[in-house]
Design a protein around this motif. Sequence first.
Motif, PDB file in Angstrom:
ATOM      1  N   ILE A 141      41.406  36.634  39.620  1.00 14.81           N
ATOM      2  CA  ILE A 141      40.775  37.751  40.321  1.00 14.81           C
ATOM      3  C   ILE A 141      40.112  38.651  39.282  1.00 14.81           C
ATOM      4  N   LEU A 142      39.019  39.315  39.671  1.00 17.35           N
ATOM      5  CA  LEU A 142      38.283  40.171  38.753  1.00 17.35           C
ATOM      6  C   LEU A 142      38.893  41.567  38.754  1.00 17.35           C
ATOM      7  N   ALA A 143      39.246  42.044  37.559  1.00 21.62           N
ATOM      8  CA  ALA A 143      39.783  43.393  37.391  1.00 21.62           C
ATOM      9  C   ALA A 143      38.722  44.265  36.734  1.00 21.62           C
ATOM     10  N   GLU A 176      48.172  41.164  31.582  1.00 24.08           N
ATOM     11  CA  GLU A 176      48.190  39.713  31.449  1.00 24.08           C
ATOM     12  C   GLU A 176      47.978  39.034  32.800  1.00 24.08           C
ATOM     13  N   TYR A 177      48.393  39.704  33.866  1.00 22.19           N
ATOM     14  CA  TYR A 177      48.261  39.159  35.216  1.00 22.19           C
ATOM     15  C   TYR A 177      47.795  40.257  36.161  1.00 22.19           C
ATOM     16  N   ALA A 178      47.198  39.828  37.269  1.00 26.92           N
ATOM     17  CA  ALA A 178      46.909  40.726  38.380  1.00 26.92           C
ATOM     18  C   ALA A 178      48.055  40.574  39.383  1.00 26.92           C
ATOM     19  N   GLN A 214      40.739  48.490  39.455  1.00 26.18           N
ATOM     20  CA  GLN A 214      40.570  47.957  40.800  1.00 26.18           C
ATOM     21  C   GLN A 214      40.350  46.458  40.735  1.00 26.18           C
ATOM     22  N   PHE A 215      40.703  45.755  41.818  1.00 26.79           N
ATOM     23  CA  PHE A 215      40.623  44.302  41.839  1.00 26.79           C
ATOM     24  C   PHE A 215      39.608  43.852  42.877  1.00 26.79           C
ATOM     25  N   GLN A 216      38.839  42.838  42.508  1.00 30.34           N
ATOM     26  CA  GLN A 216      37.800  42.298  43.388  1.00 30.34           C
ATOM     27  C   GLN A 216      37.967  40.784  43.481  1.00 30.34           C
ATOM     28  N   PRO A 217      38.216  40.256  44.702  1.00 23.23           N
ATOM     29  CA  PRO A 217      38.438  40.970  45.957  1.00 23.23           C
ATOM     30  C   PRO A 217      39.802  41.662  45.969  1.00 23.23           C
ATOM     31  N   SER A 218      39.987  42.542  46.907  1.00 22.86           N
ATOM     32  CA  SER A 218      41.241  43.296  46.990  1.00 22.86           C
ATOM     33  C   SER A 218      42.311  42.553  47.794  1.00 22.86           C
ATOM     34  N   LEU A 268      41.637  37.866  35.595  1.00 24.98           N
ATOM     35  CA  LEU A 268      43.066  37.756  35.325  1.00 24.98           C
ATOM     36  C   LEU A 268      43.689  36.714  36.251  1.00 24.98           C
ATOM     37  N   PRO A 269      44.647  35.939  35.746  1.00 19.24           N
ATOM     38  CA  PRO A 269      45.398  35.054  36.646  1.00 19.24           C
ATOM     39  C   PRO A 269      46.228  35.871  37.621  1.00 19.24           C
ATOM     40  N   VAL A 270      46.421  35.332  38.799  1.00 20.74           N
ATOM     41  CA  VAL A 270      47.098  36.054  39.874  1.00 20.74           C
ATOM     42  C   VAL A 270      48.600  35.776  39.829  1.00 20.74           C
TER      43      VAL A 270
END
Length: 271
Positions: A126-128, A139-141, A168-172, A99-101
């Motif tokens: 970022i990876l969700a 749509e976004y992180a 959860q998001f990686q990295p956090s 996802l775009p940040v």
Amino acid sequence: DPPVGYRVSGQSDRYMRVRVRGKGYALQRLQTFNSFSPLQINLQSIEAAEGVDTVTHQCLSRGELERLLAPQIPSNLTLEHFVTERLCYDLSRMGHRKLPVAACVHYSLREQYAQFQPLMLSADSILAVGPAAELAKMEYAYSDTVNLGEISETERFRLAFSPRDGVQFQPSELTCTIPVSQFTRKKMVIPIRVENADSLGQVTLLPGAVEVTCDVPLSSFASVKEDDFTLRVRFYRGITPERLLVELVKMPPEARNVAFSPQYVSYLIAK
């Protein structure tokens, strides 16, 4: 516990009405089932449909609830009856997507200071990881909100991404930089370039240059020069206007609030 590869989506805590009996002391201590450890339901035996992101409205009947939960009730209480007729839940297949940040950062700039470059992140995506049904809505992180107040220098800080709706998001965390510099006003006189005039003859602009003013970082004042700017006028075939519009086509990235005068010029053509 959901089946492997799935997660209970939405609110995972549920409350039920039950009728229990026991000795007076035990009943006096009991107010809700929160008085002891939460009851747990094992859903490992549920077979979710292949290829389906969300299996909606799976339900356990009153009899199934009693069979699964009665053994977990404290030994000094006896379950008489489940008042709740059934318990429904949604299962969502686990998935992941990039996802775009979106950085949720609030700040203001002190007077005579400016941000000459956009906010910078150590990564723009970022990876969700989480229930596919929840991922499909995103749509976004969005980062956790950070309030910096009024700033007058470059800020570097860690931007956190807390879990949301089971995702959860990686990295956090990401590194965020807000480049800020004190600015000053600079004035220059820059000649105007003439385009598409070869077939007309010698063109003389009146005036042939414009005065440009702009805000630049104090540290870049000496390095920003007239050659960094390009202003032009253009002729178009079959059109001979009374005045020509001056266009700004190039400027250095450090410059902000660029203004120039005049915006229109007259001209003479010598055949």
